[in-house]
Design an enzyme around this catalytic site. Structure first.
Site, PDB file in Angstrom:
ATOM      1  N   GLY A 216      37.960  11.850  68.092  1.00 48.97           N
ATOM      2  CA  GLY A 216      38.757  12.323  66.949  1.00 48.97           C
ATOM      3  C   GLY A 216      39.035  13.811  66.925  1.00 48.97           C
TER       4      GLY A 216
ATOM      5  N   LYS B 287      43.320   4.966  72.016  1.00 44.03           N
ATOM      6  CA  LYS B 287      42.428   4.810  73.190  1.00 44.03           C
ATOM      7  C   LYS B 287      42.518   3.428  73.819  1.00 44.03           C
ATOM      8  CE  LYS B 287      39.841   4.411  69.216  1.00 44.03           C
ATOM      9  NZ  LYS B 287      39.702   5.269  68.064  1.00 44.03           N
TER      10      LYS B 287
ATOM     11  N   VAL C  84      45.714   7.930  59.963  1.00 43.35           N
ATOM     12  CA  VAL C  84      45.977   9.124  60.775  1.00 43.35           C
ATOM     13  C   VAL C  84      47.380   9.670  60.487  1.00 43.35           C
ATOM     14  CG1 VAL C  84      46.113  10.036  63.120  1.00 43.35           C
ATOM     15  CG2 VAL C  84      44.377   8.324  62.560  1.00 43.35           C
TER      16      VAL C  84
ATOM     17  N   GLY D  81      38.413   9.925  60.949  1.00 44.19           N
ATOM     18  CA  GLY D  81      38.832  10.402  59.636  1.00 44.19           C
ATOM     19  C   GLY D  81      40.223  10.996  59.728  1.00 44.19           C
TER      20      GLY D  81
ATOM     21  N   GLU E  49      34.770  -1.249  60.269  1.00 38.67           N
ATOM     22  CA  GLU E  49      35.860  -2.173  59.942  1.00 38.67           C
ATOM     23  C   GLU E  49      35.274  -3.489  59.430  1.00 38.67           C
ATOM     24  OE1 GLU E  49      39.174  -1.585  60.774  1.00 38.67           O
ATOM     25  OE2 GLU E  49      38.904   0.274  61.893  1.00 38.67           O
TER      26      GLU E  49
ATOM     27  N   LYS F  20      36.958   4.753  75.474  1.00 43.08           N
ATOM     28  CA  LYS F  20      36.920   6.229  75.503  1.00 43.08           C
ATOM     29  C   LYS F  20      36.266   6.736  76.788  1.00 43.08           C
ATOM     30  CE  LYS F  20      36.644   6.350  70.452  1.00 43.08           C
ATOM     31  NZ  LYS F  20      35.674   6.230  69.356  1.00 43.08           N
TER      32      LYS F  20
HETATM   33  N1  LIG Z   1      41.314   6.341  61.855  1.00 40.31           N
HETATM   34  C1  LIG Z   1      40.709   7.222  62.627  1.00 40.31           C
HETATM   35  O1  LIG Z   1      39.829   7.977  62.178  1.00 40.31           O
HETATM   36  C2  LIG Z   1      41.106   7.365  64.072  1.00 40.31           C
HETATM   37  C3  LIG Z   1      40.439   8.291  64.879  1.00 40.31           C
HETATM   38  C4  LIG Z   1      40.838   8.448  66.211  1.00 40.31           C
HETATM   39  C5  LIG Z   1      41.868   7.666  66.716  1.00 40.31           C
HETATM   40  N2  LIG Z   1      42.470   6.736  65.897  1.00 40.31           N
HETATM   41  C6  LIG Z   1      43.550   5.939  66.481  1.00 40.31           C
HETATM   42  O2  LIG Z   1      44.749   6.229  65.774  1.00 40.31           O
HETATM   43  C7  LIG Z   1      45.583   5.082  65.721  1.00 40.31           C
HETATM   44  C8  LIG Z   1      45.940   4.788  64.253  1.00 40.31           C
HETATM   45  O3  LIG Z   1      44.757   4.548  63.522  1.00 40.31           O
HETATM   46  P1  LIG Z   1      44.771   4.449  61.924  1.00 40.31           P
HETATM   47  O4  LIG Z   1      43.338   4.468  61.521  1.00 40.31           O
HETATM   48  O5  LIG Z   1      45.722   5.423  61.339  1.00 40.31           O
HETATM   49  O6  LIG Z   1      45.327   2.979  61.735  1.00 40.31           O
HETATM   50  P2  LIG Z   1      45.935   2.326  60.393  1.00 40.31           P
HETATM   51  O7  LIG Z   1      45.463   3.047  59.195  1.00 40.31           O
HETATM   52  O8  LIG Z   1      45.712   0.864  60.513  1.00 40.31           O
HETATM   53  O9  LIG Z   1      47.503   2.628  60.527  1.00 40.31           O
HETATM   54  C9  LIG Z   1      48.315   1.983  61.459  1.00 40.31           C
HETATM   55  C10 LIG Z   1      49.743   2.245  61.105  1.00 40.31           C
HETATM   56  O10 LIG Z   1      50.585   1.660  62.086  1.00 40.31           O
HETATM   57  C11 LIG Z   1      51.554   0.830  61.454  1.00 40.31           C
HETATM   58  N3  LIG Z   1      51.823  -0.295  62.327  1.00 40.31           N
HETATM   59  C12 LIG Z   1      50.929  -1.196  62.818  1.00 40.31           C
HETATM   60  N4  LIG Z   1      51.561  -2.091  63.598  1.00 40.31           N
HETATM   61  C13 LIG Z   1      52.877  -1.749  63.579  1.00 40.31           C
HETATM   62  C14 LIG Z   1      54.037  -2.284  64.175  1.00 40.31           C
HETATM   63  N5  LIG Z   1      53.987  -3.361  64.955  1.00 40.31           N
HETATM   64  N6  LIG Z   1      55.224  -1.663  63.962  1.00 40.31           N
HETATM   65  C15 LIG Z   1      55.291  -0.561  63.176  1.00 40.31           C
HETATM   66  N7  LIG Z   1      54.219  -0.009  62.573  1.00 40.31           N
HETATM   67  C16 LIG Z   1      53.029  -0.605  62.789  1.00 40.31           C
HETATM   68  C17 LIG Z   1      50.952   0.401  60.136  1.00 40.31           C
HETATM   69  O11 LIG Z   1      51.998   0.094  59.242  1.00 40.31           O
HETATM   70  P3  LIG Z   1      51.711  -0.316  57.700  1.00 40.31           P
HETATM   71  O12 LIG Z   1      51.207   0.942  57.058  1.00 40.31           O
HETATM   72  O13 LIG Z   1      53.045  -0.683  57.198  1.00 40.31           O
HETATM   73  O14 LIG Z   1      50.711  -1.420  57.747  1.00 40.31           O
HETATM   74  C18 LIG Z   1      50.182   1.666  59.746  1.00 40.31           C
HETATM   75  O15 LIG Z   1      51.034   2.569  59.100  1.00 40.31           O
HETATM   76  C19 LIG Z   1      44.807   3.968  66.434  1.00 40.31           C
HETATM   77  O16 LIG Z   1      45.187   3.924  67.791  1.00 40.31           O
HETATM   78  C20 LIG Z   1      43.362   4.432  66.323  1.00 40.31           C
HETATM   79  O17 LIG Z   1      42.551   3.931  67.379  1.00 40.31           O
HETATM   80  C21 LIG Z   1      42.118   6.580  64.604  1.00 40.31           C
END
Ligand SMILES: NC(=O)c1ccc[n+]([C@@H]2O[C@H](COP(=O)([O-])OP(=O)(O)OC[C@H]3O[C@@H](n4cnc5c(N)ncnc54)[C@H](OP(=O)(O)O)[C@@H]3O)[C@@H](O)[C@H]2O)c1
Length: 435
Positions: free
Chosen positions: A133, A104, A14, A302, A189, A204
């Site tokens: 999303g 969430k 994201v 996404g 996942e 949600k």
């Molecule tokens: N993906 C989706 O489509 C989607 C849709 C709706 C909502 N969301 C929500 O959006 C959020 C992010 O999702 P995502 O898919 O982008 O996750 P992701 O790809 O796993 O990215 C998480 C990011 O957070 C960083 N991070 C994790 N723990 C950390 C910590 N303790 N200190 C500092 N940085 C930390 C990670 O660092 P590194 O890069 O260094 O590992 C990474 O950059 C979540 O809450 C998810 O539920 C996601």
């Protein structure tokens, strides 16, 4: 007009989408906001390549300096998880910064606390991306329907579960094969428990219930069943009766003031609009007493769809900052004094039609025994099919659709039937969602 300066914690799927959108749509965003959005700092966990839209010199690995930077107006949290995200956002709000989050899990666990903190500081806490999303359901419930009374919200709000059940329906795949395919295509996942077990949809739904009803509730109050127990056999029988099986999350206002809250796979009529929401799509079907039905549908996950919701939140919060109107819109849709601890109907009291599938020995008198146990518990049969190989010793399937029945009665009848000597496997029971 001054720039709106943001600090972003998390720069994964994201976060990188946000950086791309801010770059590609910079001019139109500035035209809408009346100022530029400037990313001052990014915090992640480990050193790695983050693609062409993330300047490496902005990235650091300690959230402290970002949270104490007086030049940052908005903290954008896209790291996920309850901790340390909660501590970071609490610190940001205590310092008077506004927050935009997509998280969430955090909102379901500590949302009321953080929103109350933001309200006490006159700051904003926006979270459009946290449900569905790129589908703007939060704004619709919070603002577009502020004048109506919401009678029901029914959603397909977990794309992974919807993808798996859609593939099982289209291609007759079993659950394990459909899950494997979803993982290979990036829709699930490596550990799919939170998605297929219904936990993510429950997170949600707690947010939707907060916005639709001003409800404060514990996650444990939401009855949650995953899709992992749905078989290709159930999907095929459901089709014969004119239904599809969908992963639903439901919040309904009941006449006595309590809420009906549940997440589970359900039979939905093939004619229902939710029946044609397939693949990884999400949809939320809202019913308002005055407005009637309203369907919102689109991509629930996404990088870019989710980034659209996050960046639109940044624009909204930015507008509030530029016009010194922080806290103008109550983030739970209701003002704090109208948010109430929710009274939730026990599932035993829930009443609906049921799909029941029994695997029984092919003996005379079997149907009579099933019907007698159901009848004893006030469960009456509306339709029935029996199917099996009468020449073999294999169990046969008996599938029934019931008239509306109390869930407690259905469970009591099934428990009595489980002890009968004609039963070869535990019965399957699925709820039929009225349309
Ligand atoms: N993906 C989706 O489509 C989607 C849709 C709706 C909502 N969301 C929500 O959006 C959020 C992010 O999702 P995502 O898919 O982008 O996750 P992701 O790809 O796993 O990215 C998480 C990011 O957070 C960083 N991070 C994790 N723990 C950390 C910590 N303790 N200190 C500092 N940085 C930390 C990670 O660092 P590194 O890069 O260094 O590992 C990474 O950059 C979540 O809450 C998810 O539920 C996601």
């Amino acid at each position: 007009m001054r720039n709106i300066r943001i600090g972003m914690i998390g720069c994964g799927v994201v976060g990188q989408g946000i950086m791309r959108l801010l770059k590609e749509n910079a001019a139109s965003i500035e035209g809408r906001l009346g100022g530029k959005i400037e990313v001052k700092r990014i915090v992640a966990r480990s050193k790695r390549d983050r693609g062409p839209f993330v300047p490496p010199d902005l990235v650091s690995y300690d959230a402290g300096p970002l949270l104490s930077d007086p030049d940052i107006d908005i903290v954008v949290e896209v790291m996920g998880g309850v901790q340390p995200a909660y501590e970071h956002l609490k610190r940001a709000l205590e310092a008077g910064k506004s927050v935009v989050t997509a998280n969430k899990a955090l909102l379901a666990a500590r949302g009321h606390e953080l929103i109350e903190l933001s309200e006490s500081r006159g700051a904003d806490l926006y979270f459009e991306a946290a449900v569905a999303g790129g589908v703007p359901v939060i704004r619709v419930l919070r603002e577009a329907f502020a004048s109506d009374r919401i009678t029901a919200v029914r959603g397909i709000i977990n794309g992974t579960s919807n993808y798996i059940l859609s593939r099982m329906t289209e291609s007759g795949l079993d659950f394990a094969s459909a899950l494997k395919e979803a993982q290979e295509k990036g829709y699930a996942e490596a550990d799919p428990t939170l998605d297929v077990g219904g936990g993510d949809a429950a997170h949600k739904l707690s947010i939707l219930a907060m916005l639709a009803y001003g409800a404060k509730l514990e996650l444990a109050q939401i009855s949650t069943d995953g899709i992992d127990q749905v078989s290709a056999t159930d999907i095929a029988f459901a089709r014969r009766f004119g239904y599809v099986i969908k992963p639903l999350a439901v919040a309904r206002a009941l006449a006595d003031g309590s809420l009906d809250l549940r997440v589970h796979p359900a039979l939905v009529s093939q004619k229902n609009v939710l029946a044609s929401v397939n693949g990884a799509l999400n949809a939320v079907y809202i019913e308002g007493a005055a407005v009637g039905p309203c369907l919102l549908s689109g991509l629930g996950a996404g990088a870019m769809p989710t980034a659209v919701s996050v960046v639109s939140d940044i624009v909204d919060v930015g507008r509030n900052l530029l016009s010194e109107a922080g806290g103008r819109v109550p983030q739970r849709a209701f003002r704090a004094d109208s948010v109430k601890v929710a009274k939730v109907q026990p599932m035993s009291e829930h009443s609906c039609r049921f799909y029941l599938r029994f695997a029984v020995l092919d003996r005379s008198g079997v149907l009579g025994k099933l019907a007698s146990s159901l009848g004893k518990h006030n469960v009456s049969i509306e339709q029935m099919v029996q199917e099996g190989h009468h020449q073999t010793q294999e169990p046969v399937s008996v599938v029934m659709l019931t008239h509306p029945a109390r869930e407690g009665d259905v469970r009591a009848a099934l428990s009595e039937i489980a002890s009968l000597d004609i039963v070869a496997e535990p019965a399957r029971a699925l709820r039929i969602e009225p349309t």
